[in-house]
Design a protein around this motif. Structure first.
Motif, PDB file in Angstrom:
ATOM      1  N   LEU A 181      -3.229  11.994   8.446  1.00  0.00           N
ATOM      2  CA  LEU A 181      -2.698  11.470   7.185  1.00  0.00           C
ATOM      3  C   LEU A 181      -3.039   9.987   7.034  1.00  0.00           C
ATOM      4  N   ILE A 182      -2.967   9.234   8.118  1.00  0.00           N
ATOM      5  CA  ILE A 182      -3.318   7.815   8.059  1.00  0.00           C
ATOM      6  C   ILE A 182      -4.765   7.649   7.592  1.00  0.00           C
ATOM      7  N   THR A 183      -5.665   8.488   8.113  1.00  0.00           N
ATOM      8  CA  THR A 183      -7.073   8.432   7.722  1.00  0.00           C
ATOM      9  C   THR A 183      -7.236   8.712   6.235  1.00  0.00           C
ATOM     10  N   ILE A 184      -6.528   9.721   5.738  1.00  0.00           N
ATOM     11  CA  ILE A 184      -6.591  10.075   4.314  1.00  0.00           C
ATOM     12  C   ILE A 184      -6.054   8.946   3.445  1.00  0.00           C
ATOM     13  N   LEU A 185      -4.940   8.364   3.852  1.00  0.00           N
ATOM     14  CA  LEU A 185      -4.336   7.275   3.080  1.00  0.00           C
ATOM     15  C   LEU A 185      -5.236   6.050   3.027  1.00  0.00           C
ATOM     16  N   MET A 186      -5.870   5.716   4.130  1.00  0.00           N
ATOM     17  CA  MET A 186      -6.759   4.560   4.154  1.00  0.00           C
ATOM     18  C   MET A 186      -7.948   4.755   3.213  1.00  0.00           C
ATOM     19  N   ALA A 187      -8.454   6.004   3.163  1.00  0.00           N
ATOM     20  CA  ALA A 187      -9.569   6.297   2.259  1.00  0.00           C
ATOM     21  C   ALA A 187      -9.137   6.149   0.806  1.00  0.00           C
ATOM     22  N   GLY A 188      -7.959   6.678   0.471  1.00  0.00           N
ATOM     23  CA  GLY A 188      -7.459   6.587  -0.902  1.00  0.00           C
ATOM     24  C   GLY A 188      -7.190   5.150  -1.316  1.00  0.00           C
ATOM     25  N   ILE A 189      -6.605   4.373  -0.428  1.00  0.00           N
ATOM     26  CA  ILE A 189      -6.335   2.966  -0.722  1.00  0.00           C
ATOM     27  C   ILE A 189      -7.638   2.204  -0.936  1.00  0.00           C
ATOM     28  N   SER A 190      -8.646   2.530  -0.136  1.00  0.00           N
ATOM     29  CA  SER A 190      -9.941   1.881  -0.268  1.00  0.00           C
ATOM     30  C   SER A 190     -10.564   2.167  -1.627  1.00  0.00           C
ATOM     31  N   GLN A 191     -10.432   3.408  -2.099  1.00  0.00           N
ATOM     32  CA  GLN A 191     -11.034   3.791  -3.373  1.00  0.00           C
ATOM     33  C   GLN A 191     -10.356   3.096  -4.552  1.00  0.00           C
ATOM     34  N   ILE A 192      -9.032   3.131  -4.582  1.00  0.00           N
ATOM     35  CA  ILE A 192      -8.292   2.436  -5.643  1.00  0.00           C
ATOM     36  C   ILE A 192      -8.535   0.926  -5.551  1.00  0.00           C
ATOM     37  N   GLY A 193      -8.460   0.399  -4.348  1.00  0.00           N
ATOM     38  CA  GLY A 193      -8.684  -1.021  -4.145  1.00  0.00           C
ATOM     39  C   GLY A 193     -10.066  -1.453  -4.589  1.00  0.00           C
ATOM     40  N   SER A 218      -0.542   1.248  -8.641  1.00  0.00           N
ATOM     41  CA  SER A 218      -1.389   2.440  -8.492  1.00  0.00           C
ATOM     42  C   SER A 218      -1.697   2.712  -7.025  1.00  0.00           C
ATOM     43  N   LEU A 219      -1.710   1.674  -6.197  1.00  0.00           N
ATOM     44  CA  LEU A 219      -1.933   1.880  -4.768  1.00  0.00           C
ATOM     45  C   LEU A 219      -0.787   2.683  -4.156  1.00  0.00           C
ATOM     46  N   VAL A 220       0.429   2.347  -4.536  1.00  0.00           N
ATOM     47  CA  VAL A 220       1.607   3.060  -4.025  1.00  0.00           C
ATOM     48  C   VAL A 220       1.624   4.493  -4.548  1.00  0.00           C
ATOM     49  N   ILE A 221       1.309   4.656  -5.819  1.00  0.00           N
ATOM     50  CA  ILE A 221       1.298   5.991  -6.422  1.00  0.00           C
ATOM     51  C   ILE A 221       0.253   6.869  -5.741  1.00  0.00           C
ATOM     52  N   MET A 222      -0.905   6.296  -5.452  1.00  0.00           N
ATOM     53  CA  MET A 222      -1.953   7.048  -4.765  1.00  0.00           C
ATOM     54  C   MET A 222      -1.477   7.503  -3.389  1.00  0.00           C
ATOM     55  N   VAL A 223      -0.783   6.628  -2.679  1.00  0.00           N
ATOM     56  CA  VAL A 223      -0.251   6.972  -1.355  1.00  0.00           C
ATOM     57  C   VAL A 223       0.743   8.125  -1.462  1.00  0.00           C
ATOM     58  N   ILE A 224       1.606   8.085  -2.480  1.00  0.00           N
ATOM     59  CA  ILE A 224       2.591   9.155  -2.678  1.00  0.00           C
ATOM     60  C   ILE A 224       1.900  10.476  -2.962  1.00  0.00           C
ATOM     61  N   PHE A 225       0.904  10.455  -3.860  1.00  0.00           N
ATOM     62  CA  PHE A 225       0.169  11.679  -4.204  1.00  0.00           C
ATOM     63  C   PHE A 225      -0.523  12.276  -2.977  1.00  0.00           C
ATOM     64  N   LEU A 226      -1.200  11.437  -2.215  1.00  0.00           N
ATOM     65  CA  LEU A 226      -1.942  11.922  -1.051  1.00  0.00           C
ATOM     66  C   LEU A 226      -1.008  12.452   0.034  1.00  0.00           C
ATOM     67  N   THR A 227       0.155  11.819   0.169  1.00  0.00           N
ATOM     68  CA  THR A 227       1.133  12.297   1.157  1.00  0.00           C
ATOM     69  C   THR A 227       1.674  13.659   0.756  1.00  0.00           C
ATOM     70  N   LEU A 228       2.020  13.823  -0.529  1.00  0.00           N
ATOM     71  CA  LEU A 228       2.496  15.117  -1.018  1.00  0.00           C
ATOM     72  C   LEU A 228       1.415  16.178  -0.873  1.00  0.00           C
ATOM     73  N   GLN A 229       0.168  15.800  -1.176  1.00  0.00           N
ATOM     74  CA  GLN A 229      -0.939  16.741  -1.062  1.00  0.00           C
ATOM     75  C   GLN A 229      -1.125  17.182   0.383  1.00  0.00           C
ATOM     76  N   TYR A 230      -0.979  16.252   1.315  1.00  0.00           N
ATOM     77  CA  TYR A 230      -1.179  16.556   2.729  1.00  0.00           C
ATOM     78  C   TYR A 230      -0.140  17.546   3.238  1.00  0.00           C
ATOM     79  N   PHE A 231       1.108  17.369   2.837  1.00  0.00           N
ATOM     80  CA  PHE A 231       2.179  18.190   3.387  1.00  0.00           C
ATOM     81  C   PHE A 231       2.421  19.486   2.607  1.00  0.00           C
TER      82      PHE A 231
END
Length: 233
Positions: A181-193, A218-231
């Motif tokens: 999940l950390i790997t996925i979140l870092m990728a998403g943050i990088s894209q939005i950033g 939007s960075l926080v929202i992206m993290v929430i979406f990716l976390t929900l998607q992961y679980f």
């Protein structure tokens, strides 16, 4: 020392800003050229970060929702007012103080390098990524200060607080978050950033006047979406 990497990063910005004040006597034409050069480099960095994605729909949704939330919260106005407050007390004759503070803060804060480096520091005590970022930010601070003034120096405080907070949180939460999940979140943050950094670069070149700060949620929202998607998906 847990926060050593963030402290070094903040000090690099301070030193770079002080050096930049010496270069403020260069011609306006040179400052303009240097500023546009920084803008081009920032746009290139943003493009490099943003293109590595297959989740464009999720990114657009995060950006739109984040922008609406940011406008309601008036983040850009708050940062500008903070810059003006600092200008009033520390640089009364510097009309670019607020612009320098806001622009440099966004450049130094947004992006995956600081986040990943802070997490590495908190998880394993490895500060190499933050040291590398410190060198980059120091040189960037020289050019930004020469163009926008001493307001850039005060961006070292948000950088120290932001990265330091991530480091502390990472050191506490690492045992509860799956590595995948950390790997996925870092990728998403990088894209939005990356997209936000492109906007910053366009602003630096004075081609646009995008209220980039208001997109930060939007960075926080992206993290929430990716976390929900992961679980759950």
């Amino acid at each position: 020392m847990l926060l050593l990497g963030s402290i070094v990063n903040g000090l690099a910005i301070v030193v770079g800003s002080l050096v930049g004040t010496v270069l403020r006597n260069i011609s306006e034409q040179t400052k303009d050229t240097v500023t546009k050069g920084i803008g081009i480099g920032v746009v290139a960095l943003g493009l490099q970060m943003a293109v590595k994605t297959n989740a464009f729909t999720l990114i657009i949704i995060s950006l739109c929702l984040g922008a609406m939330l940011g406008e309601v919260m008036k983040i850009e106005d708050g940062m500008t007012h903070l810059g003006l407050f600092l200008q009033k007390h520390f640089a009364k004759n510097n009309g670019n103080f607020a612009e320098g503070f806001v622009t440099s803060t966004l450049i130094f804060v947004i992006g995956s390098m600081g986040i990943i480096g802070a997490i590495q520091s908190g998880v394993s005590g490895d500060n190499q990524t933050l040291y590398t970022k410190a060198v980059m930010d120091g040189f960037m601070a020289i050019m930004l200060t020469a163009s926008l003034g001493i307001g850039v120096l005060f961006s070292s405080l948000p950088v120290l607080i932001y990265q330091g907070a991530i480091t502390i949180i990472a050191s506490v939460l690492i045992s509860y978050v799956p590595h995948a999940l950390i790997t996925i979140l870092m990728a998403g943050i990088s894209q939005i950033g990356g997209l936000l950094i492109i906007a910053i670069g366009l602003n630096v070149m004075k081609l646009t006047k995008i209220r980039v700060s208001n997109f930060l949620p939007s960075l926080v929202i992206m993290v929430i979406f990716l976390t929900l998607q992961y679980f759950y998906f």
